[in-house]
Scaffold this active site. Structure first.
Site, PDB file in Angstrom:
ATOM      1  CG  ASN A 111      -1.965   1.140   1.137  1.00 12.16           C
ATOM      2  OD1 ASN A 111      -2.394   1.531   0.056  1.00 12.16           O
ATOM      3  ND2 ASN A 111      -2.339   1.689   2.271  1.00 12.16           N
ATOM      4  N   GLY A 124     -16.271  10.641  -2.883  1.00  8.03           N
ATOM      5  CA  GLY A 124     -16.857  10.359  -1.574  1.00  8.03           C
ATOM      6  C   GLY A 124     -16.503  11.336  -0.482  1.00  8.03           C
ATOM      7  CG  ASP A 182      -8.099   5.028   7.105  1.00  6.28           C
ATOM      8  OD1 ASP A 182      -7.272   5.654   6.423  1.00  6.28           O
ATOM      9  OD2 ASP A 182      -8.337   3.812   6.946  1.00  6.28           O
ATOM     10  NE  ARG A 216      -4.125   9.288   3.183  1.00  2.55           N
ATOM     11  CZ  ARG A 216      -5.088   9.258   4.079  1.00  2.55           C
ATOM     12  NH1 ARG A 216      -5.024  10.026   5.153  1.00  2.55           N
ATOM     13  NH2 ARG A 216      -6.143   8.495   3.913  1.00  2.55           N
ATOM     14  CB  CYS A 217       0.676   8.583   8.009  1.00  3.02           C
ATOM     15  SG  CYS A 217       2.361   9.196   7.872  1.00  3.02           S
ATOM     16  CG  ASP A 261     -14.747   3.685  -2.812  1.00  5.19           C
ATOM     17  OD1 ASP A 261     -15.492   3.734  -3.801  1.00  5.19           O
ATOM     18  OD2 ASP A 261     -14.521   4.670  -2.084  1.00  5.19           O
ATOM     19  CG  HIS A 314      -3.273  11.716  -4.710  1.00  3.40           C
ATOM     20  ND1 HIS A 314      -4.044  11.143  -5.690  1.00  3.40           N
ATOM     21  CD2 HIS A 314      -3.453  10.972  -3.594  1.00  3.40           C
ATOM     22  CE1 HIS A 314      -4.639  10.068  -5.184  1.00  3.40           C
ATOM     23  NE2 HIS A 314      -4.304   9.949  -3.921  1.00  3.40           N
ATOM     24  CB  CYS A 319      -8.820   9.694  -5.336  1.00  3.72           C
ATOM     25  SG  CYS A 319      -8.830   8.337  -4.137  1.00  3.72           S
TER      26      CYS A 319
END
Length: 764
Positions: A115, A438, A495, A521-522, A605, A701, A733
């Site tokens: 990921n 979303g 999340d 991004r974490c 998703d 992003h 996204c």
């Protein structure tokens, strides 16, 4: 990122103009020193350097070898701003002293089947490569040396760097053909590292676990012959692979006979050990990856020690290194920060700092004998037994429900052609319907309210009222913008996986178990410790409330079973197909409840569906596709025909996976597209995709706001591949990580461009 995400906080403060560059650089230096010390204190005899990055390690190599596309160079940005511009794009108006900047980010894709996301090298015809004047690997090696630690610098190998790259837009160069241009820069770097005092380096060639084209396989021989020719002028090389086996590429081993050691992943593929041992060159060292770098479970010492002893018997103790299977980038920092996990459960885990200790314990057990670490071995045996016998892991009711699944539960009532007619009549959407994926911006106010609720500083009623006001705001914003299908914005969700896990049995959660996904991004993956079920509805209350605020269709938002699994730390004692099926049953209940609440567009998703695909073609891949597709269909097939099922995919390369996408039987598919140079679209054209689709028209992003004309051009390009009646218009996204001003401006431009095409095609 650091135990408290120090790098994330510093980087984002720098981007926001709240931190000076020298402070950001100092944060990086402090973290590197801390991480080297952790490894040294754990007893590691080989400590890596150049594994730190302000954004992405592959992107670092783009700068290191001067492979920066010209569109970034022309702005004369500082080195770190150029790095960030390539990673996330940059947009800045002109001032009296500076020129305007407007440049999108390079393409970002998944790092193999993890990921984590890397920035793809984007290469030109006749690309030249020049070593940077102040090479980062040398600089960081010397930095560690000043602290009394001699490290092993880590580099992305020349073959992998090129194989993972792509031609720039409008170019046709085959990246691997540029090898001879690249090698002199590598050799120059290795010589500088040797001169700095590095005796060994680690060169990562993870592409060896893939099915490789012959051109890439052929590249290993000249690449490593050139390095061997440098002789004693460069450090000894450990060539590292991970995330799979190398048996299918074992014929390449003679081409890399000159390297001093080869690292293989014996967690993912322990069965490759005998073949690899047999293929090693005389005197070549085996680095045995027996501690899992990808998951959080304690290593079974008994099994790991047996593996190392087997290697030692074949090669001798001086030719075996004990190691993690891969980088520990993919695991949280340390268990020491976790104060709220149940004692029983925490005893089953090992995070990055603990895994470093595991490596040293295993090595000591083999070198000095088991009695030298008897207490650690006995404690490990007790942990393994505790987990295997715990009531947390087994739920008879879940197993019974799984046993009663019928074939009919995997199928919608009618085929797509029948369903879409009823959906269009029911939803009454215009041509080129617009929507978002979303989530909307998670503001500071949202995060503060969530923290207060978590600490008990506000009541559940106060928190619910706050969430309602946020939903009101998001719905109004969408109506003002003119979107056609709305969402509630997900303000209540921390999340997209953790939120669902918190409402399911079988999960536990960390407070500080952050891992890097990309850039700053974490994510904090939940951990699957037992059988999974849904006690109560999860999203119905917020989605139903949102429908009362608008007459437009409201889209329910769920995370699919494969993504819930892949973006968690899954169990390693039960096959992932079993866990996916349990998640699918839980989500099926949620989908049916959403429909009953009046939600007739439901998005499930599955961005991780492609990520979970085994890296090589064959029976394992086909088996995965079969059970993964079944899990999605099980979760979505319980609704009536006029309920429209959407799904979303990002950073997915569908070329070898398209049949699985089609088999999901989703009514509408939205995909990342803005940075993929339309390569995804060719797959859909070749396969004549029959359903509706929303290829993303701008990159979320990046903070950059795409002009309306740019989006117009993207839609125009999409119409070369899809019929107007198939096409939805949406971003790439979710908008969770963006700020409201850029969100409004970008969506406004998207809707403006859409109206231009509506006007055009309504006259046709």
């Amino acid at each position: 990122m650091g135990g408290n995400r120090e790098l994330k906080k510093a980087t984002e403060a720098y981007w926001g103009g709240k931190l000076k560059v020298e402070n950001l650089v100092e944060t990086g230096k402090t973290l590197r020193a801390a991480h080297w010390k952790i490894q040294k204190d754990a007893g590691a005899s080989i400590i890596a350097s150049n594994d730190f990055s302000f954004y992405d390690h592959v992107l670092d190599h783009i700068q290191l070898f001067s492979a920066v596309p010209e569109r970034y160079k022309k702005y004369n940005l500082s080195q770190i701003d150029e790095l960030f511009a390539m990673g996330r794009g940059r947009q800045r108006p002109a001032t009296e002293t500076t020129q305007a900047v407007d440049v999108p980010a390079l393409e970002m894709v998944k790092w193999f089947d993890s990921n984590y996301h890397y920035v793809r090298p984007t290469l030109q015809e006749n690309q030249t490569f020049t070593l940077a004047a102040d090479p980062k690997p040398v600089r960081e090696f010397l930095e560690a040396k000043e602290q009394g630690i001699i490290t092993r610098p880590v580099l992305v190998g020349p073959v992998s760097f090129l194989h993972l790259g792509k031609p720039d837009r409008g170019q046709s160069v085959e990246p691997i053909s540029l090898l001879n241009n690249l090698l002199p820069a590598y050799i120059e770097l290795l010589k500088k590292l040797k001169a700095a005092g590095a005796d060994t380096v680690q060169i990562d060639e993870p592409v060896l676990v893939l099915d490789l084209p012959q051109s890439t396989k052929d590249a290993f021989k000249p690449a490593y012959a050139a390095l061997a020719a440098a002789g004693a002028a460069i450090p000894a090389i450990t060539l590292a692979t991970y995330f799979g086996d190398v048996v299918h590429n074992i014929d390449i081993f003679p081409s890399i006979a000159s390297v001093s050691a080869i690292h293989v992943d014996l967690v993912r593929n322990p069965e490759q050990l005998d073949t690899v041992i047999g293929a090693l060159a005389p005197g070549q060292i085996l680095s045995a990856g027996v501690v899992d770098g990808r998951n959080i479970w304690k290593t079974n010492y008994q099994k790991a020690i047996a593996t190392i002893q087997k290697a030692v018997q074949a090669l001798g103790a001086d030719r075996v290194v004990v190691a993690t299977s891969s980088s520990l980038l993919h695991t949280p920092h340390t268990l020491a920060s976790e104060k709220k996990l149940p004692a029983e459960v925490i005893d089953w885990f090992a995070f990055a700092s603990e895994k470093a200790k595991e490596v040293a314990i295993i090595a000591k057990a083999v070198t000095d004998g088991p009695e030298s670490v008897r207490a650690e071995l006995d404690a490990n045996t007790a942990s393994m037994k505790s987990r295997a016998t715990s009531a947390r892991t087994n739920d008879p009711a879940v197993k019974e429900r799984q046993s009663k699944i019928t074939p009919e539960q995997y199928n919608r009532l009618s085929p797509f052609k029948t369903r879409i007619t009823g959906q269009q009549a029911h939803l009454n959407l215009p041509l080129f319907p617009t929507t978002t994926i979303g989530s909307f911006p998670q503001t500071k106010e949202i995060r503060v309210a969530r923290q207060k609720f978590g600490k008990g500083e506000i009541t559940a009623e106060q928190y619910e009222e706050f969430i309602k006001k946020e939903i009101q705001l998001v719905v109004k914003e969408q109506e003002d913008l003119g979107l056609d299908v709305l969402v509630h914005g997900e303000p209540e969700r921390n999340d997209m996986v953790q939120y669902f896990g918190e409402h399911l049995t079988g999960y536990v959660f960390t407070n500080f178990g952050w891992v890097q996904s990309y850039g700053s991004r974490c994510v904090r993956p939940p951990i699957v410790v037992g059988d999974i079920s849904r006690p109560l509805p999860i999203t119905v209350k917020e989605s139903k409330y949102a429908t009362t605020l608008t007459k437009k269709p409201m889209k329910g938002m769920l995370t699919g079973p494969i993504t819930c699994l892949r973006w968690s730390f899954p169990r390693d004692d039960v096959h992932q197909s079993v866990q996916a099926e349990q998640l699918a049953l839980a989500l099926r209940d949620e989908v049916i409840d959403l429909e009953a609440a009046g939600i007739h567009i439901i998005q499930v998703d599955e961005p991780a569906l492609r990520e979970g695909l085994p890296l090589r073609a064959g029976t394992e891949r086909e088996a995965y596709i079969k059970w993964a597709v079944k899990a999605f269909r099980l979760s979505t097939a319980g609704v009536q025909d006029n309920t429209q099922i959407h799904s979303h995919f990002c950073y997915s390369e569908f070329q070898d996976f398209f049949h699985a996408i089609a088999a999901l039987d989703a009514d509408v598919l939205s995909i990342e597209n803005s940075k993929s140079d339309a390569k995804l679209l060719r797959v859909f054209e070749d396969a004549a995709y029959p359903r509706h689709i929303g290829p993303g028209v701008y990159d979320i992003h990046s903070p950059r706001i795409p002009p309306q004309q740019e989006i117009h051009e993207r839609i125009e390009e999409l119409l070369k591949w899809f019929k107007p009646e198939q096409l939805w218009i949406n971003p790439d996204c979710g908008l969770k990580t963006r700020q409201w001003p850029e969100t409004r401006a970008s969506l406004s431009n998207m809707i403006g461009a859409t109206k231009e095409f509506r006007a055009k095609y309504s006259k046709v």
